[in-house]
Design a protein around this motif. Structure first.
Motif, short mmCIF file in Angstrom:
data_model
loop_
_atom_site.label_atom_id
_atom_site.label_comp_id
_atom_site.label_asym_id
_atom_site.label_seq_id
_atom_site.Cartn_x
_atom_site.Cartn_y
_atom_site.Cartn_z
N VAL A 1 -44.35 -23.41 -49.96
CA VAL A 1 -43.88 -22.17 -50.58
C VAL A 1 -45.07 -21.33 -51.03
N GLU A 2 -46.04 -21.96 -51.65
CA GLU A 2 -47.22 -21.23 -52.12
C GLU A 2 -47.99 -20.64 -50.94
N ARG A 3 -48.07 -21.39 -49.86
CA ARG A 3 -48.75 -20.89 -48.66
C ARG A 3 -47.98 -19.70 -48.07
N ALA A 4 -46.66 -19.80 -48.02
CA ALA A 4 -45.84 -18.71 -47.48
C ALA A 4 -45.96 -17.46 -48.35
N MET A 5 -46.11 -17.64 -49.66
CA MET A 5 -46.28 -16.50 -50.55
C MET A 5 -47.56 -15.75 -50.22
N GLU A 6 -48.64 -16.48 -49.98
CA GLU A 6 -49.91 -15.85 -49.63
C GLU A 6 -49.81 -15.14 -48.28
#
Length: 244
Positions: free
Chosen positions: A52-57
């Motif tokens: 999720v954090e990677r997709a946010m970036e």
């Protein structure tokens, strides 16, 4: 939960690019997917925390205005909820269902549900499937043009989302006593208008029938022939059209 997860809201980015961000972040067995299609440019993603954090970036790199982590306890509406599937299936099988009195549009496919078996199956599927709110609003607006959309309960989140998806739709909230009273007044007035329209339509049909009968009798007695074919009896609908 067996697989701890997270959710995040992606704002100002269209559906295709959010889906792209999720695909690119779901490498090496990682999992993140769109979980809520709230509006064409507001989606919620769900999955494993790192993914999720990677997709946010990635969403920010693709042009998102904001990417905000949500304060939730799990990765709802994603494959991470699969562990709860059997328990939910058992609960649904034991629950007594009745056919809905009116169509209920489903989160999973944005289609109307009218049968018990479909309702039970789709309630299970929604556990790991995204909420397709954008498609639901468009489907409702198409199926029921001119209908009043009412958000029940406190708040106006769904009303605001609906206005972004289908600006032509009339929507109201119903979470406070004054709002409920206003809604009751609106529906009462609409009911009176519908009754009046039905009465007028009945009168129009009766008058048209009368006009047709007069025309038939006039032909039999030769009235039209004596007037050189100039005399005609108009139906009331034609008269109304001329006046308006």
């Amino acid at each position: 939960l067996k697989r701890p997860g997270a959710m995040a809201a992606i704002l100002g980015l269209d559906e295709a690019k959010v889906e792209e961000a999720c695909r690119r972040a779901s490498l090496d067995g990682a999992c993140v997917v769109p979980a809520n299609y709230n509006t064409p440019e507001q989606l919620v993603i769900s999955g494993e925390i790192a993914a999720v954090e990677r997709a946010m970036e990635l969403a920010k790199e693709l042009g998102a205005k904001r990417a905000v982590r949500l304060k939730v306890s799990g990765a709802f509406h994603s494959p991470l909820m699969e562990a709860a599937r059997n328990g939910l299936r058992e609960a649904l099988e034991q629950a007594e269902f009745s056919a809905p009195a009116f169509p209920v549009f489903c989160n999973v496919n944005a289609r109307a549900v009218t049968g018990v078996q479909d309702a039970r199956r789709l309630l299970l599927e929604q556990l790991t499937s995204p909420v397709r709110w954008t498609e639901i609003v468009r489907a409702l607006a198409t199926a029921y043009p001119g209908a009043l959309f009412v958000e029940m309960g406190p708040g106006n989140v769904l009303t605001n989302l609906t206005k972004r998806i289908a600006p032509e739709v009339k929507s109201v909230t119903s979470g406070t006593v004054p709002e409920v009273e206003q809604l009751l007044e609106m529906t009462a007035l609409q009911s009176e208008i519908l009754e009046l329209k039905a009465t007028i339509n009945t009168m129009v049909d009766q008058l048209n029938s009368f006009a047709s009968e007069v025309t038939r009798v006039a032909r039999e007695v030769g009235t039209e022939g004596k007037l050189g074919g100039q005399a005609q009896v108009k139906g009331i609908s034609g008269v109304w059209k001329d006046l308006t």
